[in-house]
Scaffold this motif. Structure first.
Motif: not given
Length: 80
Positions: A16-18, A35-37, A40-46, A68-71
């Protein structure tokens, strides 16, 4: 021994990052990837959302950094 590149390719958050960085995707497609990233609600997504916000090479347009900042803030608050 595990090949780090194969692990990264199979990682949903990394993919998703890519997608968010892909200039060939539409603006809507890139926004959806961010948004999909977040979903995911994970530390890696953060981590990846933070990378989008502070991208060192200015590959990310300002509008995408704002989203991205808002999410990122929203996801950080969920971790508290």
């Amino acid at each position: 021994m595990v090949d780090i590149y194969n692990v990264m390719e199979n990682n949903r958050e990394y993919q998703l990052y890519l997608e968010a960085l892909d200039d060939e995707r539409s603006a809507w497609g890139r926004r959806t990837a961010v948004r999909r990233l977040c979903d995911c609600k994970t530390e890696e997504a953060l981590y990846y959302l933070n990378e989008l916000i502070v991208d060192k090479y200015c590959l990310v347009p300002e509008w995408l950094k704002k989203i991205a900042r808002e999410y990122y803030v929203s996801l950080c608050l969920e971790f508290l």
